[in-house]
Design a protein around this motif. Structure first.
Motif, PDB file in Angstrom:
ATOM      1  N   LEU A  93       0.840  -1.198   0.000  1.00 21.70           N
ATOM      2  CA  LEU A  93       0.000   0.000   0.000  1.00 21.70           C
ATOM      3  C   LEU A  93       0.875   1.248   0.000  1.00 21.70           C
ATOM      4  O   LEU A  93       0.562   2.239  -0.682  1.00 21.70           O
TER       5      LEU A  93
ATOM      6  N   ARG B 212      -1.169   4.832   7.127  1.00 28.98           N
ATOM      7  CA  ARG B 212      -1.205   3.462   7.605  1.00 28.98           C
ATOM      8  C   ARG B 212      -0.841   3.427   9.085  1.00 28.98           C
ATOM      9  O   ARG B 212       0.253   3.830   9.472  1.00 28.98           O
TER      10      ARG B 212
ATOM     11  N   VAL C  12      -4.141  -4.817  -2.897  1.00 27.75           N
ATOM     12  CA  VAL C  12      -4.162  -3.355  -2.855  1.00 27.75           C
ATOM     13  C   VAL C  12      -4.941  -2.792  -4.035  1.00 27.75           C
ATOM     14  O   VAL C  12      -5.753  -1.870  -3.879  1.00 27.75           O
TER      15      VAL C  12
ATOM     16  N   PHE D  48      -8.117  -1.291  -2.179  1.00 28.17           N
ATOM     17  CA  PHE D  48      -7.813   0.105  -1.906  1.00 28.17           C
ATOM     18  C   PHE D  48      -7.929   0.995  -3.144  1.00 28.17           C
ATOM     19  O   PHE D  48      -8.272   2.167  -3.030  1.00 28.17           O
TER      20      PHE D  48
END
Length: 743
Positions: free
Chosen positions: A384, A393, A708, A712
């Protein structure tokens, strides 16, 4: 020609399909064929069917090139069937033991009737079994077979096809087939039952009707597809029009039609709100068009609903339904108040944070009950940072573990104000176990469950069968799992297990395990660095010993004499031991530890580095074997108590028959395997290759990137898997040493 043909359509049932097929193929009656239809299922259902067909010639598989729906998939199966009788079984349901023998025996005793009706029971995720409420209708208190006119109450049975056996020549003669759309069982069931001259009964539960917790029944989904019910009853009455000799059934079937319409109209979770008036008007029009002469409405509240349909009084009907909804809303508010009181116990601060907007660029990570920065969440965190550096994060860490947080990782202490704030406002919550019961799943939050292993031992709901292994509340477990939006998997085997034992409405992502990417992508320098950090000398053979935990043991009882093992293997071998071991304080043990020949790596923060450093893995039943197999290095199973472990803990396959390499059941046998080199011989390699192809199926080194991009970054299509034959893995320690020497 077989006696029975079982038609089994399959669509998105990979978690249940094997159990369904096993229930058929393990019957003590063998004169049958299975016509399995893969309705262009997007999951692994088609592959599972093919695997069964390879093992059993009674299974015949048809793969459709487009999804046609349950009814038409059944039609395709019927066309290929050759049996004397047709049976239908939904692919998430199962036959009971001895069912086919009982069915065949009853057919013979009843003189081969056109239809045999047998009983079923509903089975629930929590182990409950509820009998058919109308089972009394199946009691054989009369002739062996009869027309429906002698037992008209059979029309009150649930409108299903899978509790009956149909003589195939009868089906062909009547031209019966399944229509497309929802409620496809209604035309088939009614038209066949009223047409048959010989119906027989079997007062025995032959089918377990699975009640899927996660909403596997499409009829309980909000959709305009529920309007299909009008077409289905149009077919029923067209059949009556074409068969005037069956006109006596017009009244009873009118009653079934109206009851069905009212069910769709009044049951919550079926019709969109803006479609209810239109549905009522269609139902009212059918009522008036098909009202038989002399029909008498039922009494009571149901009769009032009939009257409203006949008059077309939608506003009156809506008002009555609104009153019911009001009462339900009052009950919901009471429950909400109670739940709110419980949530207040979490703290006023958390409640205040829950009212603030979500931070779209904030992700909270946790691993192993917030005790380390590791495993799949750590690998996703790293990827990420590479692909979406705008996302902040943060790691949740227990207070006693903060000194083990690697440099450069932001963290919050579990229970602190900062923790509750991030937990309440983070868009993304990533964990390899579950968050605490007190965590509230907010609308818009995304929960990513990464898991932390491939299951050999039973998990989730399957643990109910092995009470010695757990004392958990399964209701609470599933409430926690209800928060998941995504569930990761490194192989199809795991996917089917997770979907069955955690039956919730998440999306399975078959990405591979992000933590295993390094086992594919690591270089010779990475291997050398891992060994150097453990002070392993060049040329030293390092065996990593990782036994599993046994819940049924009060404390740890070592099954290996590590001192003897180290002595037998000689000074060129180092044992790295990861587990809760007490070596004692003898001078010999201390000498072995000082020499580096026994190294306790239980506290090492990254098990993947231990894998890279080890020449081989020795384990018993730990899921480490599945990850280590990615390296294509030797795995030795030391299974001195397999019979006890498998009986008490429960396992999904027989490790003795499907091992990842050589197997030893005693220490003497283990030493022989290691000293002779057999643990790394051709036979062990063959076992390892088969094991890798099944359980390292998606581990191609790009798992973290897949996660990811999908979770995301919102990319819908997962990166394609590298073909198994084209994959590489990290070099072995000897290969790494040779590579560096050449350089």
């Amino acid at each position: 020609m077989p006696k029975l043909s079982l038609v089994v359509p399959a669509y998105k049932v990979q978690a249940y399909l094997a159990e369904c097929l096993d229930s058929i193929l393990e019957q003590d009656f063998s004169d049958f064929e299975v016509i399995a239809v893969d309705d262009c299922s997007p999951d692994a259902s088609g592959a599972i069917l093919d695997e069964y067909a390879e093992r059993d010639p009674r299974v015949h598989v048809i793969h459709l090139t487009e999804n046609v729906g349950l009814g038409r998939a059944r039609n395709v199966g019927m066309e290929k069937a050759t049996g004397e009788y047709l049976l239908f079984l939904d692919s998430d349901d199962t036959l009971t033991e001895g069912a086919l023998r009982a069915i065949a025996g009853r057919l013979e005793a009843a003189g081969d009737p056109e239809i045999l009706v047998y009983d079923y029971a509903r089975s629930y995720w929590d182990g409950r079994v509820r009998p058919n409420m109308r089972a009394a209708l199946l009691r054989p208190d009369g002739p062996e077979s009869f027309p429906l006119s002698e037992r008209p109450q059979l029309l009150d049975l649930l409108q299903i096809v899978w509790n009956k056996a149909y003589r195939r020549d009868f089906v062909l003669r009547m031209g019966l087939s399944f229509p497309p759309g929802y409620y496809e069982d209604a035309p088939w069931t009614f038209c066949s039952m009223i047409s048959a001259e010989h119906i027989a009964l079997l007062d025995r539960v032959c089918v377990m009707y699975r009640q899927r917790r996660e909403g596997g029944n499409i009829l309980k989904t909000v959709s305009r597809k529920h309007f299909d019910v009008f077409d289905q009853y149009g077919r029923v009455f067209a059949f009556l029009d074409a068969h005037p000799e069956l006109d006596q059934w017009r009244g009873p079937l009118f009653r079934k039609m109206v009851d069905h319409y009212l069910t769709v109209l009044t049951k919550p979770g079926r019709l969109p709100q803006n479609a209810r008036a239109e549905f009522f008007r269609r139902a009212s029009a059918d009522y008036r068009a098909r009202l038989p002469k002399g029909f008498a409405r039922p009494g009571g509240n149901l009769g009032h609903k009939y009257a409203m349909l006949e008059r077309g009084s939608y506003l009156t009907m809506a008002g009555a339904l609104g009153a019911v909804k009001l009462r339900q809303a009052v009950r919901r508010r009471a429950r909400t108040t109670l739940n709110q009181s419980k949530r207040n116990a979490m703290g006023v601060f958390y409640q205040s944070q829950l009212k603030l907007p979500l931070d779209e660029n904030l992700a909270l990570f946790s691993a192993y009950w917030s005790r380390s920065v590791s495993c799949n969440p750590a690998a996703i965190d790293a990827e990420l940072a590479r692909l979406a550096p705008n996302v902040r994060r943060v790691w949740a860490v227990q207070a006693d573990a903060v000194d083990r947080v690697p440099a450069g990782h932001e963290f919050v202490r579990v229970g602190s104000r900062e923790y509750w704030s991030v937990l309440a406002r983070a868009k993304y919550l990533v964990n390899n176990v579950n968050f605490a019961d007190s965590v509230v799943k907010r609308e818009g939050q995304i929960h990513l469950q990464t898991h932390h292993g491939t299951p050999l031992k039973t998990m989730g709901l399957d643990q109910r069968k092995y009470p010695a292994s757990t004392n958990m509340s399964f209701d609470k477990l599933l409430e926690r799992c209800d928060r998941w939006d995504y569930s990761l998997s490194s192989n199809r085997f795991s996917t089917t297990v997770w979907e069955r034992v955690y039956p919730c409405s998440y999306v399975s992502l078959e990405t591979g395990y992000p933590r295993n990417d390094i086992l594919v992508n690591a270089t010779a320098e990475d291997v050398r660095r891992a060994r150097a950090s453990l002070e392993l000398a060049d040329g030293t053979r390092a065996f990593l010993y990782m036994p599993t935990h046994r819940e049924y043991q009060a404390g740890f009882t070592p099954s290996l004499d590590l001192v003897r093992l180290a002595d037998e293997l000689g000074p060129d071998v180092t044992l790295m031991v990861r587990g809760h071991y007490f070596y004692g304080n003898s001078s010999h043990v201390e000498e072995l530890r000082r020499s580096g020949r026994i190294v306790d790596v239980s506290g090492h923060p990254r098990v993947e580095e231990l894998y890279l450093a080890a020449d081989a893995l020795i384990t018993d039943y730990s899921s480490a074997m599945f990850d280590y197999a990615v390296l294509d290095r030797p795995v030795i199973v030391y299974a001195s108590d397999w019979d006890i472990y498998s009986a008490v803990r429960g396992t999904y396959f027989d490790l003795m028959k499907e091992p990842p390499g050589a197997v030893a059941t005693s220490q003497a046998e283990l030493i022989r395997l290691l000293e002779s080199g057999e643990y790394d011989g051709p036979e062990a390699a063959r076992y390892r290759d088969r094991f890798r192809r099944r359980y390292c199926e998606f581990d191609d080194g790009r798992a973290a990137e897949r996660v990811v991009r999908r979770v995301f970054l919102g990319e819908e299509d997962l990166l394609p898997l590298v073909p198994f034959a084209d994959r590489h893995h990290a070099p072995t320690p000897p290969q790494a040493l040779e590579s560096l020497e050449r350089a």
